[in-house]
Structures are given as C-alpha cells and as structure tokens.
Write an enzyme that holds these catalytic residues in place. Sequence first.
Site, PDB file in Angstrom:
ATOM      1  N   SER A  95       1.034  -1.228  -0.006  1.00  0.00           N
ATOM      2  CA  SER A  95      -0.105   0.106   0.085  1.00  0.00           C
ATOM      3  C   SER A  95       0.991   1.367   0.000  1.00  0.00           C
ATOM      4  CB  SER A  95      -0.759  -0.081   1.197  1.00  0.00           C
ATOM      5  OG  SER A  95      -1.626  -1.152   1.236  1.00  0.00           O
ATOM      6  N   ILE A  96       1.868   1.054   0.847  1.00  0.00           N
ATOM      7  CA  ILE A  96       2.932   2.345   0.708  1.00  0.00           C
ATOM      8  C   ILE A  96       3.826   2.466  -0.798  1.00  0.00           C
ATOM      9  CG2 ILE A  96       5.151   3.094   1.839  1.00  0.00           C
ATOM     10  CD1 ILE A  96       2.741   3.389   3.571  1.00  0.00           C
ATOM     11  N   GLY A  97       4.154   1.320  -1.151  1.00  0.00           N
ATOM     12  CA  GLY A  97       4.713   1.347  -2.330  1.00  0.00           C
ATOM     13  C   GLY A  97       3.848   2.016  -3.641  1.00  0.00           C
ATOM     14  N   ARG A  98       2.625   1.601  -3.487  1.00  0.00           N
ATOM     15  CA  ARG A  98       1.559   2.111  -4.406  1.00  0.00           C
ATOM     16  C   ARG A  98       1.109   3.558  -4.556  1.00  0.00           C
ATOM     17  NH1 ARG A  98      -2.633  -3.205  -3.936  1.00  0.00           N
ATOM     18  NH2 ARG A  98      -0.904  -4.519  -4.594  1.00  0.00           N
ATOM     19  N   ASP A 111      20.760  -8.980  10.509  1.00  0.00           N
ATOM     20  CA  ASP A 111      21.556 -10.046  10.717  1.00  0.00           C
ATOM     21  C   ASP A 111      21.142 -10.880  12.018  1.00  0.00           C
ATOM     22  OD1 ASP A 111      24.031  -9.851   9.013  1.00  0.00           O
ATOM     23  OD2 ASP A 111      24.306  -8.223  10.118  1.00  0.00           O
ATOM     24  N   THR A 119      16.517   1.667  10.828  1.00  0.00           N
ATOM     25  CA  THR A 119      16.695   2.842  10.311  1.00  0.00           C
ATOM     26  C   THR A 119      16.104   2.633   8.838  1.00  0.00           C
ATOM     27  OG1 THR A 119      18.588   3.600  11.437  1.00  0.00           O
ATOM     28  CG2 THR A 119      18.129   4.490   9.213  1.00  0.00           C
ATOM     29  N   LEU A 120      15.227   3.716   8.510  1.00  0.00           N
ATOM     30  CA  LEU A 120      14.487   3.480   6.935  1.00  0.00           C
ATOM     31  C   LEU A 120      15.240   4.504   6.259  1.00  0.00           C
ATOM     32  CD1 LEU A 120      10.842   3.294   8.514  1.00  0.00           C
ATOM     33  CD2 LEU A 120      12.321   1.356   7.846  1.00  0.00           C
ATOM     34  N   GLU A 121      15.625   4.189   5.142  1.00  0.00           N
ATOM     35  CA  GLU A 121      16.028   4.987   4.043  1.00  0.00           C
ATOM     36  C   GLU A 121      14.968   5.430   2.824  1.00  0.00           C
ATOM     37  OE1 GLU A 121      17.686   1.784   3.063  1.00  0.00           O
ATOM     38  OE2 GLU A 121      19.497   1.896   4.349  1.00  0.00           O
ATOM     39  N   GLN A 138       7.008  -4.063   6.625  1.00  0.00           N
ATOM     40  CA  GLN A 138       6.753  -5.390   7.467  1.00  0.00           C
ATOM     41  C   GLN A 138       8.276  -6.159   7.636  1.00  0.00           C
ATOM     42  OE1 GLN A 138       3.746  -7.054   4.981  1.00  0.00           O
ATOM     43  NE2 GLN A 138       4.734  -6.581   3.123  1.00  0.00           N
TER      44      GLN A 138
END
Length: 173
Positions: A95-98, A111, A119-121, A138
């Site tokens: 839904s975010i990608g769309r 790992d 951390t999200l880029e 997710q």
Amino acid sequence: MILTGKEIQKRIGKDIIITPYSEKQLNPNSYNLRLHEELLIYTELPLDMKKPNLTKKQIIPESGLLLKPGILYLGRTLEFTETHHLVPMLEGRSSIGRLGMLVHVTAGFGDVGFKGFWTLEISVIQPLIVYPGVEVCQIFYHTLEGQITEYTSGKYQANQGIQPSMLYQDFEK
C-alpha cells in the site's frame, strides 16, 4: 523458509522481541512496523563516504509532512526489535509502494542477533504527505541452517534511534 504469522506470534518473547507489540499488526507471514515521528535529512551535498555527514532533525507533525522527490529521508521504526536464531528482513508494504514511497534503498536485510530500531532510507517518487505512526513496512523472518554466529559488534547494533551512515568507519580500519 519464512515464518508464518502464527509462528511469529509463538516466538514473541523468545527468538523474537518486538516492543511495543500489537496482535493487530500481525499478518499471515509478517508483522507491520510503524514510522516514528522523527526524520533526519542530510544537510550538505555531496555526501562523502569517508566522513560523517551532517544531518538535521525533522519532526513529522500529526497533521502530516510533505516528502519531496530527490531527497533521502532517514527515519526509523517506532518498534524496537531483537531477533535470535532467525534472519530478520524488512520490506515496504504494498500500500505504501503504490503511493510511490520506498522505505529502504538496500538495507532490508538484518543479521541474526540484531537488536535495535530499524533505520529506514525513505524516498518518494512523487510528493507524498506522511504521518507519524503509519504502518510503513513489514518485518519477516527466515530460518537458518548450520551453526549460528550472532551479530554483536556492528556499527548499528543496539541503536537508540535513527542511524546515519557510518561507512566512514570502514575507511579507518
């Protein structure tokens, strides 16, 4: 193999720690993680791999924040995760990608033994208003075969917030 949602739930508090945890965010084979209100934005271009790059903090208000294409926003998950005996992986929600939002550039692989906030880029391919607390990605878990050596000494282990790139430390070796 990827763990099912029921197996994720069974391992909560053992091999998998997610804090805070809500059963509402559990999916058939993953668990939704939410966007924290804080972002970091690099302030000096070009970025240099051999040195720390300066950032500024941006808070996402409840009313939303307009993200613009061509800017890398570093965010983090609201949830702290810790994983043992499994490989955690992160992927954006469809839904975010769309809406044209990417939540990681290349760092969706964790790992065994990683603990911390992810951390999200974040980047967008068209202007998009985002809100704090929205389920943006997710986490899912792969099983392992063979002897396990847990991640313990990495640059990003046990972080307490958003981590800008620390690649410069590799040049100091």
